[in-house]
Design a protein around this motif. Structure first.
Motif, PDB file in Angstrom:
ATOM      1  N   LEU A 150     108.720 -22.083 165.426  1.00  0.00           N
ATOM      2  CA  LEU A 150     109.388 -23.333 165.830  1.00  0.00           C
ATOM      3  C   LEU A 150     110.039 -23.258 167.206  1.00  0.00           C
ATOM      4  CD1 LEU A 150     111.167 -24.689 162.604  1.00  0.00           C
ATOM      5  CD2 LEU A 150     109.157 -25.595 163.774  1.00  0.00           C
ATOM      6  N   THR A 151     110.058 -22.089 167.798  1.00  0.00           N
ATOM      7  CA  THR A 151     110.766 -21.930 169.071  1.00  0.00           C
ATOM      8  C   THR A 151     110.231 -22.866 170.150  1.00  0.00           C
ATOM      9  OG1 THR A 151     111.233 -19.644 168.470  1.00  0.00           O
ATOM     10  CG2 THR A 151     111.537 -20.235 170.772  1.00  0.00           C
ATOM     11  N   ALA A 152     108.935 -23.034 170.233  1.00  0.00           N
ATOM     12  CA  ALA A 152     108.355 -23.925 171.247  1.00  0.00           C
ATOM     13  C   ALA A 152     108.866 -25.352 171.082  1.00  0.00           C
ATOM     14  CB  ALA A 152     106.833 -23.892 171.176  1.00  0.00           C
ATOM     15  N   SER A 153     109.119 -25.780 169.846  1.00  0.00           N
ATOM     16  CA  SER A 153     109.614 -27.146 169.622  1.00  0.00           C
ATOM     17  C   SER A 153     110.997 -27.338 170.242  1.00  0.00           C
ATOM     18  CB  SER A 153     109.640 -27.485 168.125  1.00  0.00           C
ATOM     19  OG  SER A 153     110.664 -26.774 167.443  1.00  0.00           O
ATOM     20  N   GLN A 154     111.782 -26.266 170.309  1.00  0.00           N
ATOM     21  CA  GLN A 154     113.106 -26.389 170.920  1.00  0.00           C
ATOM     22  C   GLN A 154     113.010 -26.497 172.439  1.00  0.00           C
ATOM     23  OE1 GLN A 154     115.950 -23.541 169.229  1.00  0.00           O
ATOM     24  NE2 GLN A 154     116.514 -25.297 167.976  1.00  0.00           N
ATOM     25  N   PHE A 155     112.119 -25.728 173.028  1.00  0.00           N
ATOM     26  CA  PHE A 155     111.939 -25.851 174.479  1.00  0.00           C
ATOM     27  C   PHE A 155     111.391 -27.236 174.840  1.00  0.00           C
ATOM     28  CE2 PHE A 155     112.380 -21.273 174.333  1.00  0.00           C
ATOM     29  CZ  PHE A 155     113.111 -21.023 175.482  1.00  0.00           C
ATOM     30  N   ALA A 156     110.629 -27.828 173.949  1.00  0.00           N
ATOM     31  CA  ALA A 156     110.054 -29.157 174.204  1.00  0.00           C
ATOM     32  C   ALA A 156     111.128 -30.239 174.303  1.00  0.00           C
ATOM     33  CB  ALA A 156     109.045 -29.519 173.121  1.00  0.00           C
ATOM     34  N   ILE A 157     112.251 -30.054 173.620  1.00  0.00           N
ATOM     35  CA  ILE A 157     113.310 -31.083 173.650  1.00  0.00           C
ATOM     36  C   ILE A 157     114.514 -30.685 174.499  1.00  0.00           C
ATOM     37  CG2 ILE A 157     112.629 -32.017 171.405  1.00  0.00           C
ATOM     38  CD1 ILE A 157     115.240 -30.702 170.268  1.00  0.00           C
ATOM     39  N   LEU A 158     114.530 -29.452 175.008  1.00  0.00           N
ATOM     40  CA  LEU A 158     115.670 -28.968 175.779  1.00  0.00           C
ATOM     41  C   LEU A 158     115.907 -29.824 177.020  1.00  0.00           C
ATOM     42  CD1 LEU A 158     117.873 -26.855 176.421  1.00  0.00           C
ATOM     43  CD2 LEU A 158     116.080 -25.484 177.520  1.00  0.00           C
ATOM     44  N   GLU A 159     117.123 -30.307 177.148  1.00  0.00           N
ATOM     45  CA  GLU A 159     117.574 -31.033 178.343  1.00  0.00           C
ATOM     46  C   GLU A 159     118.720 -30.237 178.940  1.00  0.00           C
ATOM     47  OE1 GLU A 159     118.693 -34.953 176.993  1.00  0.00           O
ATOM     48  OE2 GLU A 159     116.666 -35.415 176.329  1.00  0.00           O
ATOM     49  N   GLU A 160     118.503 -29.722 180.138  1.00  0.00           N
ATOM     50  CA  GLU A 160     119.561 -28.974 180.822  1.00  0.00           C
ATOM     51  C   GLU A 160     120.785 -29.882 180.984  1.00  0.00           C
ATOM     52  OE1 GLU A 160     119.700 -25.807 182.487  1.00  0.00           O
ATOM     53  OE2 GLU A 160     117.837 -25.208 181.495  1.00  0.00           O
ATOM     54  N   PRO A 161     121.981 -29.318 180.898  1.00  0.00           N
ATOM     55  CA  PRO A 161     123.172 -30.143 181.112  1.00  0.00           C
ATOM     56  C   PRO A 161     123.153 -30.804 182.490  1.00  0.00           C
ATOM     57  CG  PRO A 161     123.770 -28.043 180.135  1.00  0.00           C
ATOM     58  CD  PRO A 161     122.316 -27.950 180.517  1.00  0.00           C
ATOM     59  N   ALA A 162     123.548 -32.062 182.518  1.00  0.00           N
ATOM     60  CA  ALA A 162     123.615 -32.824 183.764  1.00  0.00           C
ATOM     61  C   ALA A 162     124.899 -32.474 184.514  1.00  0.00           C
ATOM     62  CB  ALA A 162     123.571 -34.317 183.453  1.00  0.00           C
ATOM     63  N   ALA A 163     124.917 -32.819 185.791  1.00  0.00           N
ATOM     64  CA  ALA A 163     126.069 -32.506 186.637  1.00  0.00           C
ATOM     65  C   ALA A 163     127.360 -33.136 186.132  1.00  0.00           C
ATOM     66  CB  ALA A 163     125.788 -32.952 188.072  1.00  0.00           C
TER      67      ALA A 163
END
Length: 168
Positions: A125-138
């Motif tokens: 399932l690890t790839a599914s987490q990278f697929a939705i990861l949004e880096e924190p905005a400024a």
């Protein structure tokens, strides 16, 4: 007012390890966000099915409630909080929540997840987490550390960030 932190990132990045170490170093309460997942969510993930936003909603509400309960006394919870919308739910728990993202490569995260055979989270399932990861905005109260750093270095970096007024 003491720090109120969410240590997040994808599975296998070291959220629980860093959050527990920070709690000890800072003298704060600690809660593993995995403990707040409903049994049905854990079973779904163990079966290799990623959670939907609807599945996550009660868990995020429980994490936010924990942050609100700690309030100004401070505390640290480990919770992936990969999307901005998820973090916004956690930020709503208290006015001074700060998100600490542990950055990691997909390869290292998958390898670490695979090395935890007794954990409900399958490495598949690890790839599914990278697929939705949004880096924190400024505009988010957030700070990042690297997964490959030793825990002591991660703790020192977060402590330096907090000393510089980086929390909430």
């Amino acid at each position: 007012m003491r720090p109120l932190l969410v240590v997040g990132g994808v599975a296998g990045c070291g959220k629980t390890t860093l959050a527990a170490a920070l709690a000890q170093a800072l003298g704060l309460n600690f809660r593993d966000g995995d403990d707040l997942h409903a049994p049905a969510n854990k079973a779904k993930m163990a079966a290799g099915q990623p959670l939907t936003d609807a599945d996550r909603a009660p868990w995020l509400a429980a994490c936010a409630a924990q942050l609100a309960e700690w309030g100004d006394a401070g505390g640290i919870i480990s919770a992936s909080a990969l999307k901005r919308a998820y973090r916004d739910t956690l930020y709503a728990g208290h006015a001074h929540v700060t998100y600490i993202l542990i950055r990691i490569t997909p390869e290292l995260a998958t390898a670490r997840a695979a090395a935890r055979p007794d954990h409900f989270w399958p490495a598949s399932l690890t790839a599914s987490q990278f697929a939705i990861l949004e880096e924190p905005a400024a505009d988010e109260p957030a700070f990042s550390v690297e997964a490959q750093w030793p825990t002591a270095q991660q703790v020192a970096a977060v402590q330096a960030f907090l000393r510089q007024g980086g929390a909430g």
